[in-house]
Write a protein that holds these residues in place. Sequence first.
Motif, PDB file in Angstrom:
ATOM      1  N   UNK A 224      -6.832  -3.136   7.894  1.00  0.00           N
ATOM      2  CA  UNK A 224      -7.414  -2.045   7.101  1.00  0.00           C
ATOM      3  C   UNK A 224      -6.560  -0.792   7.269  1.00  0.00           C
ATOM      4  N   UNK A 225      -5.848  -0.426   6.236  1.00  0.00           N
ATOM      5  CA  UNK A 225      -4.971   0.745   6.260  1.00  0.00           C
ATOM      6  C   UNK A 225      -5.715   1.974   5.736  1.00  0.00           C
ATOM      7  N   UNK A 226      -5.522   3.089   6.417  1.00  0.00           N
ATOM      8  CA  UNK A 226      -6.066   4.352   5.932  1.00  0.00           C
ATOM      9  C   UNK A 226      -5.081   4.975   4.956  1.00  0.00           C
ATOM     10  N   UNK A 227      -5.522   5.187   3.733  1.00  0.00           N
ATOM     11  CA  UNK A 227      -4.703   5.821   2.700  1.00  0.00           C
ATOM     12  C   UNK A 227      -5.157   7.271   2.607  1.00  0.00           C
ATOM     13  N   UNK A 228      -4.481   8.138   3.316  1.00  0.00           N
ATOM     14  CA  UNK A 228      -4.949   9.512   3.500  1.00  0.00           C
ATOM     15  C   UNK A 228      -5.230  10.204   2.174  1.00  0.00           C
ATOM     16  N   UNK A 229      -6.450  10.746   2.101  1.00  0.00           N
ATOM     17  CA  UNK A 229      -6.863  11.469   0.907  1.00  0.00           C
ATOM     18  C   UNK A 229      -7.365  10.582  -0.215  1.00  0.00           C
ATOM     19  N   UNK A 230      -7.220   9.264  -0.048  1.00  0.00           N
ATOM     20  CA  UNK A 230      -7.622   8.350  -1.119  1.00  0.00           C
ATOM     21  C   UNK A 230      -8.682   7.339  -0.704  1.00  0.00           C
ATOM     22  N   UNK A 231      -8.597   6.838   0.507  1.00  0.00           N
ATOM     23  CA  UNK A 231      -9.555   5.836   0.947  1.00  0.00           C
ATOM     24  C   UNK A 231      -8.925   4.841   1.889  1.00  0.00           C
ATOM     25  N   UNK A 232      -9.215   3.561   1.676  1.00  0.00           N
ATOM     26  CA  UNK A 232      -8.764   2.523   2.586  1.00  0.00           C
ATOM     27  C   UNK A 232      -8.314   1.298   1.792  1.00  0.00           C
ATOM     28  N   UNK A 233      -7.368   0.537   2.372  1.00  0.00           N
ATOM     29  CA  UNK A 233      -6.844  -0.656   1.709  1.00  0.00           C
ATOM     30  C   UNK A 233      -6.786  -1.813   2.699  1.00  0.00           C
ATOM     31  N   UNK A 234      -7.239  -2.988   2.250  1.00  0.00           N
ATOM     32  CA  UNK A 234      -7.158  -4.196   3.057  1.00  0.00           C
ATOM     33  C   UNK A 234      -5.845  -4.887   2.726  1.00  0.00           C
ATOM     34  N   UNK A 235      -4.935  -4.967   3.693  1.00  0.00           N
ATOM     35  CA  UNK A 235      -3.574  -5.428   3.413  1.00  0.00           C
ATOM     36  C   UNK A 235      -3.251  -6.804   3.974  1.00  0.00           C
ATOM     37  N   UNK A 236      -4.191  -7.428   4.713  1.00  0.00           N
ATOM     38  CA  UNK A 236      -3.921  -8.767   5.245  1.00  0.00           C
ATOM     39  C   UNK A 236      -3.955  -9.785   4.107  1.00  0.00           C
ATOM     40  N   UNK A 237      -3.206 -10.877   4.275  1.00  0.00           N
ATOM     41  CA  UNK A 237      -3.253 -11.939   3.283  1.00  0.00           C
ATOM     42  C   UNK A 237      -4.640 -12.593   3.319  1.00  0.00           C
ATOM     43  N   UNK A 238      -5.139 -12.964   2.154  1.00  0.00           N
ATOM     44  CA  UNK A 238      -6.493 -13.535   2.053  1.00  0.00           C
ATOM     45  C   UNK A 238      -6.415 -14.870   1.319  1.00  0.00           C
ATOM     46  N   UNK A 239      -6.994 -15.915   1.919  1.00  0.00           N
ATOM     47  CA  UNK A 239      -7.033 -17.235   1.304  1.00  0.00           C
ATOM     48  C   UNK A 239      -8.479 -17.718   1.249  1.00  0.00           C
ATOM     49  N   UNK A 240      -8.895 -18.182   0.095  1.00  0.00           N
ATOM     50  CA  UNK A 240     -10.254 -18.661  -0.089  1.00  0.00           C
ATOM     51  C   UNK A 240     -10.273 -20.181  -0.032  1.00  0.00           C
TER      52      UNK A 240
END
Length: 242
Positions: A224-240
């Motif tokens: 979970x990356x903090x995008x300063x001033x904008x919010x947050x982004x989940x950057x790990x690879x995701x497989x369903x």
Amino acid sequence: MHTKTHILVVDDDSEIRELLEEYLSKAGFQVSSVEDGEAMAEFLQQQGYPDLILLDVMLPGDDGFTLCQKVRRQSNVPIIMLTAVSDETDQIIGLEIGADDYIAKPFSPRQLIARIKALLRRMHVQEDEAGASPSLSRNIVFGDWRLDTLSLRATHSDTHEIIELSGSDFALLMLFLSHPNEILDRDTISIATRGREALPMERGIDVQLSRLRQRLGDKGNRYIKTMRGNGYMFTASVTYER
């Protein structure tokens, strides 16, 4: 036959218990109430877990925080903490140890019932979508973890550590897993996990994010990356996985 939603009230003030029983019963809920942790433990042993627990912070014997931690070791039942009106510390601690929401005393019956219904709706949506996440997946693999969306448990691929997620933790994680590599602002996160937009200067979202990162061992914010001033982004690879 439709079964009423069962709510357990844990509060040592007999007048508050009676008022809550009256308010909630009129709203269509089945209500039980106990005065302390000992009575709560006896109730759970005899009756099992209800659909939701209203848990006061200030109790004789074990306080609400201790009881919340004990419940979380056994169940993901939704918990709303009842806190002092001006004590933000109580609210933050409650969220950190696994409570799903909090409401400050004094509160209006309409406000309480609205918060209860919002939390129950979120829990119901999670149950309905647990096996129907993207690609109708039962399991979702991300980074070093495999999430079982039915049991709300995540297992580490290397250490085989298993963590059980509370309802609010699961809602937050599923939000990120459903929107990888997208920036999610605080209002989006608050609506998804708490049923309302974020309040100015509210720290609850920060606490939820911090708790989820801690549970996932995300010390370097790899997931979970903090995008300063904008919010947050989940950057790990995701497989369903089905």
